[in-house]
Structures are given as structure tokens and as C-alpha cells.
Design an enzyme around this catalytic site. Structure first.
Site, PDB file in Angstrom:
ATOM      1  N   MET A   1       8.839  -8.084  -0.386  1.00 19.34           N
ATOM      2  CA  MET A   1       9.726  -8.915  -1.203  1.00 19.34           C
ATOM      3  C   MET A   1      10.799  -8.056  -1.878  1.00 19.34           C
ATOM      4  O   MET A   1      11.476  -8.517  -2.804  1.00 19.34           O
ATOM      5  CB  MET A   1       8.923  -9.683  -2.249  1.00 19.34           C
ATOM      6  CG  MET A   1       7.901 -10.618  -1.597  1.00 19.34           C
ATOM      7  SD  MET A   1       7.392 -11.975  -2.643  1.00 19.34           S
ATOM      8  CE  MET A   1       6.672 -11.103  -4.000  1.00 19.34           C
ATOM      9  N   GLY A   2      10.949  -6.809  -1.425  1.00 15.15           N
ATOM     10  CA  GLY A   2      12.014  -5.963  -1.952  1.00 15.15           C
ATOM     11  C   GLY A   2      11.680  -5.319  -3.289  1.00 15.15           C
ATOM     12  O   GLY A   2      10.528  -5.293  -3.708  1.00 15.15           O
TER      13      GLY A   2
ATOM     14  N   GLU B   1       7.595   3.591  -4.028  1.00 10.71           N
ATOM     15  CA  GLU B   1       6.906   4.550  -3.170  1.00 10.71           C
ATOM     16  C   GLU B   1       5.747   3.903  -2.375  1.00 10.71           C
ATOM     17  O   GLU B   1       5.411   4.363  -1.279  1.00 10.71           O
ATOM     18  CB  GLU B   1       6.417   5.723  -4.042  1.00 10.71           C
ATOM     19  CG  GLU B   1       5.772   6.877  -3.314  1.00 10.71           C
ATOM     20  CD  GLU B   1       6.580   7.455  -2.148  1.00 10.71           C
ATOM     21  OE1 GLU B   1       7.834   7.441  -2.185  1.00 10.71           O
ATOM     22  OE2 GLU B   1       5.934   7.916  -1.182  1.00 10.71           O
TER      23      GLU B   1
ATOM     24  N   HIS C   1       5.846   0.868  -0.962  1.00 10.23           N
ATOM     25  CA  HIS C   1       6.513   0.339   0.232  1.00 10.23           C
ATOM     26  C   HIS C   1       6.937   1.482   1.154  1.00 10.23           C
ATOM     27  O   HIS C   1       6.799   1.387   2.369  1.00 10.23           O
ATOM     28  CB  HIS C   1       7.763  -0.462  -0.158  1.00 10.23           C
ATOM     29  CG  HIS C   1       7.519  -1.625  -1.071  1.00 10.23           C
ATOM     30  ND1 HIS C   1       7.895  -1.625  -2.397  1.00 10.23           N
ATOM     31  CD2 HIS C   1       6.933  -2.833  -0.859  1.00 10.23           C
ATOM     32  CE1 HIS C   1       7.572  -2.779  -2.954  1.00 10.23           C
ATOM     33  NE2 HIS C   1       6.974  -3.528  -2.059  1.00 10.23           N
TER      34      HIS C   1
ATOM     35  N   GLN D   1       5.418 -18.895  -1.841  1.00 10.23           N
ATOM     36  CA  GLN D   1       4.197 -18.263  -2.351  1.00 10.23           C
ATOM     37  C   GLN D   1       4.168 -18.133  -3.876  1.00 10.23           C
ATOM     38  O   GLN D   1       3.272 -17.508  -4.429  1.00 10.23           O
ATOM     39  CB  GLN D   1       3.960 -16.912  -1.675  1.00 10.23           C
ATOM     40  CG  GLN D   1       4.945 -15.824  -2.029  1.00 10.23           C
ATOM     41  CD  GLN D   1       4.792 -14.613  -1.116  1.00 10.23           C
ATOM     42  OE1 GLN D   1       5.081 -14.674   0.076  1.00 10.23           O
ATOM     43  NE2 GLN D   1       4.316 -13.503  -1.664  1.00 10.23           N
TER      44      GLN D   1
ATOM     45  N   ASP E   1      -2.802  -5.310  -2.250  1.00  7.79           N
ATOM     46  CA  ASP E   1      -3.015  -6.750  -2.112  1.00  7.79           C
ATOM     47  C   ASP E   1      -4.137  -6.963  -1.088  1.00  7.79           C
ATOM     48  O   ASP E   1      -3.915  -7.453   0.018  1.00  7.79           O
ATOM     49  CB  ASP E   1      -1.722  -7.424  -1.643  1.00  7.79           C
ATOM     50  CG  ASP E   1      -0.593  -7.220  -2.635  1.00  7.79           C
ATOM     51  OD1 ASP E   1      -0.457  -8.014  -3.557  1.00  7.79           O
ATOM     52  OD2 ASP E   1       0.146  -6.209  -2.500  1.00  7.79           O
TER      53      ASP E   1
ATOM     54  N   ARG F   1       6.502  -5.375 -10.115  1.00  3.39           N
ATOM     55  CA  ARG F   1       6.409  -6.057 -11.407  1.00  3.39           C
ATOM     56  C   ARG F   1       6.198  -5.095 -12.579  1.00  3.39           C
ATOM     57  O   ARG F   1       6.290  -5.530 -13.731  1.00  3.39           O
ATOM     58  CB  ARG F   1       5.285  -7.097 -11.377  1.00  3.39           C
ATOM     59  CG  ARG F   1       5.596  -8.280 -10.469  1.00  3.39           C
ATOM     60  CD  ARG F   1       4.534  -9.362 -10.559  1.00  3.39           C
ATOM     61  NE  ARG F   1       4.955 -10.613  -9.937  1.00  3.39           N
ATOM     62  CZ  ARG F   1       4.583 -11.033  -8.712  1.00  3.39           C
ATOM     63  NH1 ARG F   1       3.777 -10.297  -7.981  1.00  3.39           N
ATOM     64  NH2 ARG F   1       5.018 -12.178  -8.242  1.00  3.39           N
TER      65      ARG F   1
END
Ligand code: AMP
Length: 316
Positions: free
Chosen positions: A30-31, A35, A37, A61, A150, A187
């Protein structure tokens, strides 16, 4: 690196790769990349001829009271990070491009979604399953890379791939953490200084749990309760859930059974709010008789081989 924004452009690029017999590694995100990602992109680059990254904040979602509108975005920084980490194609579709009409079809994975975020975010995994299956159809990856941050998402996607015969190998990747242990998350930028300081309690309590689980007569219920008590020491923390489950089935272990007698991979997973920011973290724990021990994040790797209907496995 090529940036594409439409399905048609993406399909063209993918068919060019296929004509050259190139294998494709895919990293859906989701951009607002960090690090964590980047580690997925690097692993994809090391195992495939070409890497496709998608950046799409998927409205399906997010629940009605969640952070869709304020989800952080920075396309310029994301594309620079993508390029530095071996990405060949970045797909950045608009919501209109992904959902020109309200979809009447969704992918619903049962059972593995009964607990954890599946229970506390109703509909979340229907949105995830639907968008990931759309992306898999467009990208046709040989391998797709998902973070164990996740962990329930990994279990859901693997189940979907098995059930719907997607021809892709799901590669679970280790959780990347800040030096103090906080799991990296897009987040984390929402946290104020006090909350950021307190949030370290999450990884610390998971670490402590890996020791507590070896105590005689420690059960799943007691361990989860002890972790909740520990987290409650942080004044701004509000626990959503703390649960110890079997992994990857995400079912409860037998009730009131000493963890030292279990011989199966377990996951201790938690979701905790600091103000309006909801953070998740988890740790895979291996209960193995009296020799129960923790499996470190960096020991978690994808199961080798089998692209079709493969089981999710943790190798060490
Ligand atoms: P997101 O952009 O948050 O949807 O995440 C995209 C992918 O990056 C998912 O597979 C996440 O599990 C993975 N990811 C996010 N944070 C981390 C992290 N700290 N370590 C490893 N993978 C992560």
C-alpha cells in the site's frame, strides 16, 4: 524502472517479460515504503529475473471507521526506494482503474479469518483476498512476497492460492524491526513521541513470552493473559487482542494444555492501539516438548519448491 498506472500497460509489460521467458517476483503493497518493504523487494530480486511492485491503498480492505483517508502516501520517495531495491516495474493504479464499477464478486477465505484481525476488522480479509487475486491475475507472478508482520494475511493468501489453484509460490519474509524492536510499519508515523517510546512494549512482551512459555503448566490462555498484563504497563496502550494460536491454521490449541507438551508451531499475535494508531506484531513460537524454544524472525523462510497448492511452511 518503468512506472505503469493502467491494467493495459501492465499487461503489455508482463507479456514482454513472458516472451523473454523471465520469471516474475511480485511484491504487493500500500506504499509509504520502508525497510520492511525493501527487504521483500530485495528477496524478490534475488530469486527472480524481474520484480513487479504494486502500490495501491485498497479501499475494500478498510472498515468505515479506519484510516483510509489519512493513510500516508509519498509516491516520489516510494519509486526511488523501489528502484534502489531492484524493482523493474511499479504498478500504481487509481481506485477507478482497479474498481471501475463496484465489484459484485469477492474472495472470502473462511476459518483462518475467524480470529485476530479477521475478527476485529470485519470484511478486511475479503478486501485483501479480492485485491490480491485481481493483482495475481494481472501480474501472473511465479513468486509473491509477503511479510510475516501480517502473519494472518500470509495464512489467508496461502489458503486462497491452494483453494483457487493460483499458480504462484507464496514466500513469507521475516519481520524487519527498528533497533529497539518495534516492527516497521507505515503507520508508525502516526505515533507521537510518547507513544513511540511506549510501543516498544509490544516486541518486548513477545520476547518475554518466548521465555515464559517454557514455564511448567504455562497454557495458551495464561500466556496471553500475562502478555496483556505486561502491555497494560504502557499507559497509552489499549489492547485489541493478544492470542496464542496454531500456525498456519490459526486455530486455538487444545484448551488448558501445558505448552511444553505441544509439538507444533504456534503464533503469539497481538493488536494494540496507541491513541488512534493500531499496531500489530507477532512472534512464531515453537513448542517442542521440554525443549520449547523461540524461532527467530530471521530463521523464517519460504518453503522451497512447489508452486502449485504448496503448504505454508517455516523452515529453519
Ligand atoms: P503494506 O504496505 O503495509 O500493505 O505491506 C506490504 C507488504 O509488506 C506486506 O506483505 C507486509 O507484511 C510487508 N511488511 C510490512 N511491514 C513489514 C515489516 N516490518 N517487515 C517485513 N515485511 C513487512
Amino acid at each position: 524502472m518503468i512506472i505503469v498506472r493502467t491494467k493495459a500497460e501492465l499487461i503489455n509489460q508482463i507479456s514482454a517479460l513472458r516472451k523473454q521467458n523471465k520469471s516474475i517476483g511480485f511484491v504487493p503493497t500500500m506504499g509509504f515504503l520502508h525497510e520492511g518493504h525493501a527487504s521483500l523487494l530485495r528477496q524478490a530480486a534475488s530469486e527472480n529475473d524481474a520484480v513487479v511492485l504494486s502500490i495501491f491503498v485498497n479501499p475494500l480492505q478498510f472498515g468505515p471507521n479506519e484510516d483510509l483517508d489519512r493513510y500516508p502516501r509519498d509516491e516520489e520517495r516510494d519509486t526511488a526506494l523501489a528502484e534502489e531495491n531492484g524493482t523493474g516495474i511499479v504498478f500504481i493504479p487509481s481506485v477507478q482503474e482497479m474498481y471501475p464499477d463496484k465489484p459484485l464478486t469477492s474472495v472470502i477465505v473462511n476459518q483462518v479469518t475467524d480470529r485476530l484481525c479477521g475478527a476485529s476488522r470485519p470484511g478486511h480479509f475479503d478486501g485483501v483476498g479480492t485485491v490480491v487475486s485481481k493483482l495475481f491475475h494481472l501480474v501472473t507472478p511465479d513468486r509473491a512476497y509477503f511479510g510475516m508482520k501480517d502473519a494472518q494475511q500470509v495464512a489467508v493468501i496461502q489458503q486462497m492460492v491452494n483453494d483457487l489453484n493460483f499458480s504462484v509460490q507464496i514466500v513469507p519474509c521475516p519481520i524487519v524491526r527498528e533497533p529497539d524492536g518495534l516492527a516497521l510499519s507505515s503507520r508508525n508515523v502516526y505515533l507521537n513521541a510518547e507513544q513511540r517510546e511506549q510501543a516498544v512494549i509490544l516486541s518486548q512482551s513477545l520476547q518475554q513470552a518466548s521465555v515464559w512459555m517454557n514455564e511448567q503448566d504455562m497454557t495458551a490462555e495464561k500466556l496471553a493473559a500475562r502478555v496483556k498484563e505486561e502491555i497494560a504497563k504502557a499507559s497509552e496502550a489499549v489492547v485489541d487482542y493478544v492470542e496464542l494460536l496454531q500456525f498456519p491454521s490459526l486455530q486455538l490449541p487444545e484448551a488448558n494444555v501445558s505448552l511444553t507438551t505441544l509439538n507444533q508451531p504456534l503464533i503469539l499475535a497481538l493488536a494494540v492501539k496507541f491513541g488512534t494508531t493500531r499496531l500489530i506484531d507477532n512472534r512464531i513460537l515453537e513448542a517442542k516438548g521440554a525443549n520449547a524454544h523461540v524461532q527467530n524472525d530471521d530463521e523464517i523462510q519460504a518453503a522451497p519448491g512447489n508452486r502449485n497448492g504448496s503448504e505454508l511452511e517455516l523452515c529453519r
